[in-house]
Design a protein around this motif. Structure first.
Motif: not given
Length: 395
Positions: A39-62
């Motif tokens: 949603d436009g906010a930088r969550l994180g970055g990495t320079s090496s694999p694995p290319w995986m990011f954990s993020w908070a999706a909320g309760d599903g209302t949006t």
């Protein structure tokens, strides 16, 4: 190129989710960095694999928009975008969870960091609940730094408050949000929600002392601004006095203590409070040793000790209260709260009471290990199907 393997376009995402990417640099080039924005906010970055990011999706209302940006050593970059969909109403009912953040201390006050899900039991209104999620990992943070800037804070108190609050900003990490609120005769939002630490610091350094103390209005307003965030909602409060107008003849707030506390609880806001002053610190210790002790600092009406008000706001909401006798102890007080926020467990469960009756439900968390004490919120207000205007009498 860069592309999303998960989540799929227009799929639903709830709670703690993982974004997985496939990244392929141009021939002869290497990957310099991969950044994920939610949603436009930088969550994180990495320079090496694995290319995986954990993020908070909320309760599903949006739904959410996820953007991935890959930069390569030859100066080129690639982008990919995916959008998740909100859940249908009946699906939201099935996944709605009660979130409880807990801090564990040992017998000598040290943090206990090795507890597992099996070590916890959660009771709601005395009934055992089944934990659906457990985590000891850091959760996203939305924090309101709420500073008393009444005239009594003038001088060394305010200088120390400014420097201590600026140092406290070290706790803000990518994916977090903060805002700065001050209160004297009224409540001022010096910096609204932002993930930009420089803006938060600039707002803190701009404060000045004047007027009375609209303490409860500040708590109410800050709790409103912290709502609707999937993660920890924290109100960091610093005050040296009672809720009182500058003339000393009337309260300083339009809202009452009860309204301020209820708003924090309804919006699932944890209040971490610093009470500044020699008398406040004296009362906190005296009342801790003997609840019937005579307090030196009372509320405007002379009914409750001010130290008790500050402590109860924190304890009920799952936060903590720290009392600093003078400006020289403020830095350590801020540091203690920062440490608390670094040592929180998340316990989440679907309540076995499905009624939408707006009632208060008591939460008790028990840990099956001797000499371990817990700090967590004491309960929550159940959802209500009654429109807000009609429910006002129950707040």
């Amino acid at each position: 190129m860069v592309q999303f393997l998960a989540p799929r376009h227009f799929a639903t995402a709830v709670g703690s989710a993982t974004a997985t990417l496939q990244v392929a640099p141009p021939a002869g080039a290497t990957v310099v960095s991969v950044v994920l924005l939610v949603d436009g906010a930088r969550l994180g970055g990495t320079s090496s694999p694995p290319w995986m990011f954990s993020w908070a999706a909320g309760d599903g209302t949006t739904g959410h928009k996820l953007d991935a940006i890959a930069k390569f050593s030859d100066g080129t970059e690639a982008r990919a975008t995916v959008s998740t969909s909100r859940l249908a109403v009946n699906e939201i009912e099935e996944v709605a969870l009660v979130n409880v953040y807990a801090i564990a201390h040992g017998a000598k006050g040290a943090y206990v960091n090795d507890l597992q899900q099996k070590d916890f039991r959660v009771l709601e209104n005395g009934r055992p609940q089944v934990l659906d999620r457990f985590s000891a990992e850091r959760r996203p943070l939305r924090i309101a730094i709420v500073l008393d800037t009444s005239l009594s804070m003038e001088g060394d108190k305010l200088k120390s408050a400014i420097s201590s609050a600026v140092a406290f900003l070290d706790i803000v990490q990518p994916g977090d949000e903060g805002l700065v609120i001050t209160f004297s005769d009224g409540v001022s939002i010096l910096q609204d929600l932002t993930s930009d630490r420089a803006k938060l610091e600039g707002a803190i350094r701009s404060v000045s002392a004047k007027g009375g103390t609209s303490l409860y209005d500040a708590i109410y307003s800050a709790s409103e601004r912290l709502a609707a965030f999937d993660g920890r909602r924290v109100l960091l409060l610093l005050s040296d006095g009672r809720d009182e107008a500058a003339n000393g003849l009337e309260p300083g707030s339009l809202h009452t203590l009860e309204e301020a506390r209820a708003r924090a609880l309804r919006n699932e806001v944890m209040v971490f409070a610093i009470g500044l002053g020699r008398y406040l610190a004296h009362d906190a210790k005296a009342l801790g040793d003997d609840p019937t002790a005579r307090a030196l600092e009372m509320d405007f009406y002379g009914r409750q000790p001010l130290a008790t008000i500050i402590s109860s706001l924190a304890e009920t909401t799952g936060g903590a209260a720290v009392f600093a006798p003078g400006a020289g102890q403020l830095r350590r007080s801020f540091e203690r709260i920062a440490e608390d926020l670094r040592h929180q467990y998340l316990l989440a469960y679907p309540s076995d009471d499905k009624k939408h009756d707006g009632t208060w439900r008591e939460i008790k968390v028990v840990v099956d290990r001797p000499d371990v004490s817990l700090t967590n919120r004491k309960g929550y207000f159940a959802p209500s199907d009654v429109p807000a205007g009609r429910a006002a009498g129950h707040q």
